[in-house]
Design a protein around this motif. Structure first.
Motif, PDB file in Angstrom:
ATOM      1  N   THR A 132       7.576  10.160  -5.819  1.00  0.00           N
ATOM      2  CA  THR A 132       7.418  10.700  -4.675  1.00  0.00           C
ATOM      3  C   THR A 132       6.099  10.384  -3.715  1.00  0.00           C
ATOM      4  O   THR A 132       4.995  10.574  -4.449  1.00  0.00           O
ATOM      5  CB  THR A 132       7.360  12.276  -4.800  1.00  0.00           C
ATOM      6  OG1 THR A 132       8.224  12.614  -5.576  1.00  0.00           O
ATOM      7  CG2 THR A 132       6.947  13.139  -3.711  1.00  0.00           C
ATOM      8  N   LEU A 133       6.498   9.499  -2.856  1.00  0.00           N
ATOM      9  CA  LEU A 133       5.213   9.220  -1.907  1.00  0.00           C
ATOM     10  C   LEU A 133       5.206   9.656  -0.518  1.00  0.00           C
ATOM     11  O   LEU A 133       6.240   9.879  -0.003  1.00  0.00           O
ATOM     12  CB  LEU A 133       5.412   7.503  -1.924  1.00  0.00           C
ATOM     13  CG  LEU A 133       5.363   6.784  -3.109  1.00  0.00           C
ATOM     14  CD1 LEU A 133       5.699   5.313  -2.766  1.00  0.00           C
ATOM     15  CD2 LEU A 133       4.060   6.890  -3.880  1.00  0.00           C
ATOM     16  N   ASP A 134       3.980   9.911  -0.039  1.00  0.00           N
ATOM     17  CA  ASP A 134       4.064  10.221   1.233  1.00  0.00           C
ATOM     18  C   ASP A 134       4.393   9.192   2.175  1.00  0.00           C
ATOM     19  O   ASP A 134       5.334   9.437   3.469  1.00  0.00           O
ATOM     20  CB  ASP A 134       2.558  10.605   1.853  1.00  0.00           C
ATOM     21  CG  ASP A 134       2.041  11.798   1.062  1.00  0.00           C
ATOM     22  OD1 ASP A 134       2.917  12.661   0.677  1.00  0.00           O
ATOM     23  OD2 ASP A 134       0.798  12.131   0.864  1.00  0.00           O
ATOM     24  N   GLU A 140       0.913  -1.399   0.025  1.00  0.00           N
ATOM     25  CA  GLU A 140       0.253  -0.159   0.051  1.00  0.00           C
ATOM     26  C   GLU A 140       0.967   1.217  -0.056  1.00  0.00           C
ATOM     27  O   GLU A 140       1.809   1.259   0.600  1.00  0.00           O
ATOM     28  CB  GLU A 140      -0.758   0.171   1.112  1.00  0.00           C
ATOM     29  CG  GLU A 140      -2.005   1.120   1.067  1.00  0.00           C
ATOM     30  CD  GLU A 140      -2.885   0.971   2.005  1.00  0.00           C
ATOM     31  OE1 GLU A 140      -4.156   1.727   2.222  1.00  0.00           O
ATOM     32  OE2 GLU A 140      -2.887   0.250   3.256  1.00  0.00           O
ATOM     33  N   ALA A 141       0.389   2.202  -0.896  1.00  0.00           N
ATOM     34  CA  ALA A 141       1.219   3.368  -0.830  1.00  0.00           C
ATOM     35  C   ALA A 141       0.341   4.555  -0.713  1.00  0.00           C
ATOM     36  O   ALA A 141      -0.877   4.580  -1.306  1.00  0.00           O
ATOM     37  CB  ALA A 141       1.918   3.496  -2.372  1.00  0.00           C
ATOM     38  N   PHE A 142       0.949   5.792  -0.426  1.00  0.00           N
ATOM     39  CA  PHE A 142       0.114   6.691  -0.096  1.00  0.00           C
ATOM     40  C   PHE A 142       0.857   8.038  -0.848  1.00  0.00           C
ATOM     41  O   PHE A 142       1.847   8.297  -0.559  1.00  0.00           O
ATOM     42  CB  PHE A 142      -0.107   7.198   1.465  1.00  0.00           C
ATOM     43  CG  PHE A 142      -0.744   6.124   2.057  1.00  0.00           C
ATOM     44  CD1 PHE A 142      -2.180   6.130   2.426  1.00  0.00           C
ATOM     45  CD2 PHE A 142       0.072   5.056   2.446  1.00  0.00           C
ATOM     46  CE1 PHE A 142      -2.680   5.144   3.322  1.00  0.00           C
ATOM     47  CE2 PHE A 142      -0.633   3.991   3.424  1.00  0.00           C
ATOM     48  CZ  PHE A 142      -2.038   3.948   3.478  1.00  0.00           C
ATOM     49  N   GLY A 143       0.024   9.121  -1.342  1.00  0.00           N
ATOM     50  CA  GLY A 143       0.454  10.070  -2.123  1.00  0.00           C
ATOM     51  C   GLY A 143      -0.418  10.599  -3.340  1.00  0.00           C
ATOM     52  O   GLY A 143      -1.543  10.064  -3.519  1.00  0.00           O
ATOM     53  N   ALA A 144       0.120  11.203  -4.186  1.00  0.00           N
ATOM     54  CA  ALA A 144      -0.730  11.699  -5.425  1.00  0.00           C
ATOM     55  C   ALA A 144      -0.930  10.580  -6.140  1.00  0.00           C
ATOM     56  O   ALA A 144      -0.114   9.539  -6.141  1.00  0.00           O
ATOM     57  CB  ALA A 144       0.278  12.717  -6.184  1.00  0.00           C
ATOM     58  N   ARG A 145      -2.157  10.426  -6.828  1.00  0.00           N
ATOM     59  CA  ARG A 145      -2.808   9.208  -7.299  1.00  0.00           C
ATOM     60  C   ARG A 145      -1.834   8.602  -8.538  1.00  0.00           C
ATOM     61  O   ARG A 145      -1.603   7.559  -8.442  1.00  0.00           O
ATOM     62  CB  ARG A 145      -3.869   9.482  -7.900  1.00  0.00           C
ATOM     63  CG  ARG A 145      -4.761   8.239  -8.738  1.00  0.00           C
ATOM     64  CD  ARG A 145      -6.101   8.719  -9.061  1.00  0.00           C
ATOM     65  NE  ARG A 145      -6.733   7.416  -9.777  1.00  0.00           N
ATOM     66  CZ  ARG A 145      -8.034   7.466 -10.146  1.00  0.00           C
ATOM     67  NH1 ARG A 145      -8.790   8.512  -9.841  1.00  0.00           N
ATOM     68  NH2 ARG A 145      -8.508   6.398 -10.868  1.00  0.00           N
ATOM     69  N   ASP A 146      -1.151   9.620  -9.212  1.00  0.00           N
ATOM     70  CA  ASP A 146      -0.461   8.831 -10.269  1.00  0.00           C
ATOM     71  C   ASP A 146       0.900   8.555  -9.882  1.00  0.00           C
ATOM     72  O   ASP A 146       1.448   7.656 -10.240  1.00  0.00           O
ATOM     73  CB  ASP A 146      -0.066  10.389 -11.341  1.00  0.00           C
ATOM     74  CG  ASP A 146       0.355  11.472 -10.745  1.00  0.00           C
ATOM     75  OD1 ASP A 146       0.438  11.720  -9.635  1.00  0.00           O
ATOM     76  OD2 ASP A 146       1.201  12.275 -11.567  1.00  0.00           O
ATOM     77  N   GLU A 147       1.510   9.229  -8.784  1.00  0.00           N
ATOM     78  CA  GLU A 147       2.772   8.836  -8.129  1.00  0.00           C
ATOM     79  C   GLU A 147       2.352   7.271  -7.628  1.00  0.00           C
ATOM     80  O   GLU A 147       3.152   6.400  -7.664  1.00  0.00           O
ATOM     81  CB  GLU A 147       3.089   9.503  -7.055  1.00  0.00           C
ATOM     82  CG  GLU A 147       3.739  10.779  -7.838  1.00  0.00           C
ATOM     83  CD  GLU A 147       5.277  10.622  -8.410  1.00  0.00           C
ATOM     84  OE1 GLU A 147       6.065  10.247  -7.736  1.00  0.00           O
ATOM     85  OE2 GLU A 147       5.116  10.808  -9.722  1.00  0.00           O
ATOM     86  N   VAL A 148       1.251   7.152  -7.007  1.00  0.00           N
ATOM     87  CA  VAL A 148       0.823   5.697  -6.308  1.00  0.00           C
ATOM     88  C   VAL A 148       0.851   4.951  -7.467  1.00  0.00           C
ATOM     89  O   VAL A 148       1.319   3.487  -7.506  1.00  0.00           O
ATOM     90  CB  VAL A 148      -0.306   5.813  -5.538  1.00  0.00           C
ATOM     91  CG1 VAL A 148      -0.853   4.291  -5.133  1.00  0.00           C
ATOM     92  CG2 VAL A 148      -0.168   6.590  -4.262  1.00  0.00           C
ATOM     93  N   GLU A 149       0.083   5.144  -8.692  1.00  0.00           N
ATOM     94  CA  GLU A 149      -0.231   4.186  -9.663  1.00  0.00           C
ATOM     95  C   GLU A 149       1.312   3.712 -10.406  1.00  0.00           C
ATOM     96  O   GLU A 149       1.409   2.541 -10.716  1.00  0.00           O
ATOM     97  CB  GLU A 149      -0.984   4.872 -10.578  1.00  0.00           C
ATOM     98  CG  GLU A 149      -2.646   4.886 -10.121  1.00  0.00           C
ATOM     99  CD  GLU A 149      -3.414   5.661 -11.120  1.00  0.00           C
ATOM    100  OE1 GLU A 149      -2.865   6.092 -12.098  1.00  0.00           O
ATOM    101  OE2 GLU A 149      -4.724   5.428 -10.861  1.00  0.00           O
ATOM    102  N   ARG A 150       2.257   4.800 -10.443  1.00  0.00           N
ATOM    103  CA  ARG A 150       3.348   4.455 -11.008  1.00  0.00           C
ATOM    104  C   ARG A 150       4.232   3.505 -10.060  1.00  0.00           C
ATOM    105  O   ARG A 150       4.944   2.700 -10.451  1.00  0.00           O
ATOM    106  CB  ARG A 150       4.264   5.873 -11.487  1.00  0.00           C
ATOM    107  CG  ARG A 150       3.490   6.517 -12.712  1.00  0.00           C
ATOM    108  CD  ARG A 150       4.275   7.900 -12.598  1.00  0.00           C
ATOM    109  NE  ARG A 150       3.760   8.692 -13.910  1.00  0.00           N
ATOM    110  CZ  ARG A 150       4.005   9.851 -14.120  1.00  0.00           C
ATOM    111  NH1 ARG A 150       5.007  10.394 -13.604  1.00  0.00           N
ATOM    112  NH2 ARG A 150       3.394  10.385 -15.092  1.00  0.00           N
ATOM    113  N   ALA A 151       4.112   3.977  -8.610  1.00  0.00           N
ATOM    114  CA  ALA A 151       4.724   2.846  -7.922  1.00  0.00           C
ATOM    115  C   ALA A 151       4.113   1.595  -7.899  1.00  0.00           C
ATOM    116  O   ALA A 151       5.111   0.483  -7.738  1.00  0.00           O
ATOM    117  CB  ALA A 151       4.777   3.489  -6.438  1.00  0.00           C
TER     118      ALA A 151
END
Length: 298
Positions: free
Chosen positions: A110-112, A23-34
């Motif tokens: 860039t993820l929170d 699970e990742a948290f942050g901007a939607r496009d950053e999470v999807e790329r991660a």
């Protein structure tokens, strides 16, 4: 291989014995790329590990093993500080996989915050100003820890006789916080092994009898533990606590929580007034402390 989103948005990756929840948290496009980077990296993890299994199942010695894969090298690095006792790189395999997958997710992103949970061995990422709360389980949700960016913990691992791997000890669980998931994994193995005692209600068998490919070979692993008298529970936990304290004072772990038949030991550093508590929620359990009473507060 399975790579699929879960209904709640987390990512599930599974290949053979490796089963990850991410699970990742942050901007939607950053999470999807991660998530896509995690999927792209995942396919090569197991085949590379299998290729080096003969070396990874050998006891660690003074010489560095000739390993090629990044996960295998993480495993060897995590167990090397413990080479004075019997240990193989397999003691850190789950944590090392979690660390490698986290690194793949973060590359250029860039993820929170984020976590990679490999069957309870967890790699963590925290950006400044962010925190993550993780539960501690033995028989149920027994406590929790809140991790902050400025606290040097990026890995959590749990070992014990009820886990996926064999244990030389009798601990229900030994949960460790450390700088990496691989380091936590290796330390949790040793601490769980140290929670030990001899008693007729404890059944052990050679690891080879249970799994011919086990890296523990003929060492006696615990297969069952009956009810134990309280003094023996306390003695076994004290042995595990001593190992946890040694590892913490050596700078190899941050803290640890050990359980056996509803009794607990906590090894954690003293925190300045106003700092987050390292381990919470265990005050209503039967507990013996480690000289760090603040860690017992709920």
């Amino acid at each position: 291989m399975i790579a699929a989103p879960l209904p709640d948005g987390r990512l599930h990756l599974q290949h053979g014995p490796i089963d990850l929840i991410i699970e990742a948290f942050g901007a939607r496009d950053e999470v999807e790329r991660a998530y896509q980077q995690a999927i792209d990296r995942f396919g090569d993890i197991l085949p590379t590990l299998v290729h080096e299994l003969p070396i990874l199942r050998r006891e660690v010695g003074d010489a560095d093993p000739l390993l090629q894969g990044p996960v295998a090298r993480r495993m060897a690095e995590a167990v090397r500080p413990h080479r004075a006792v019997f240990i193989t790189p397999m003691a850190a395999v789950a944590g090392a996989v979690a660390d490698e997958m986290m690194q793949a997710m973060l590359a250029g992103r860039t993820l929170d915050k984020a976590y990679v949970n490999n069957g309870g061995d967890i790699a963590i990422h925290l950006a400044p100003g962010h925190s993550l709360r993780a539960g501690i389980f033995a028989q149920a949700l027994d406590g929790a820890v809140t991790l902050m960016h400025d606290r040097p913990v990026r890995g959590i691992a749990t070992s014990g006789r009820g886990g996926r791997s064999f244990s030389l000890g009798i601990a229900d669980s030994a949960t460790v916080l450390a700088t990496t998931a691989a380091a936590a994994d290796a330390a949790a193995t040793l601490i769980a092994n140290a929670v030990n005692i001899d008693h007729p209600s404890i059944e052990r068998r050679p690891a080879r009898d249970l799994d011919p490919d086990s890296d523990l070979r003929d060492l006696p692993v615990t297969v069952a533990v009956g009810a134990l008298p309280q003094p023996l529970i306390e003695e076994a936990l004290d042995r595990g606590l001593a190992e946890a304290r040694r590892l913490r004072l050596c700078g190899l772990i941050d803290s640890a929580a050990l359980s056996l038949q509803s009794y607990w030991r906590i090894e954690a550093p003293r925190w300045e007034r106003g700092s987050p508590e390292p381990l919470k929620g265990m005050a209503n359990r039967r507990m013996s402390g480690s000289g760090e009473p603040r860690s017992q507060q709920a």
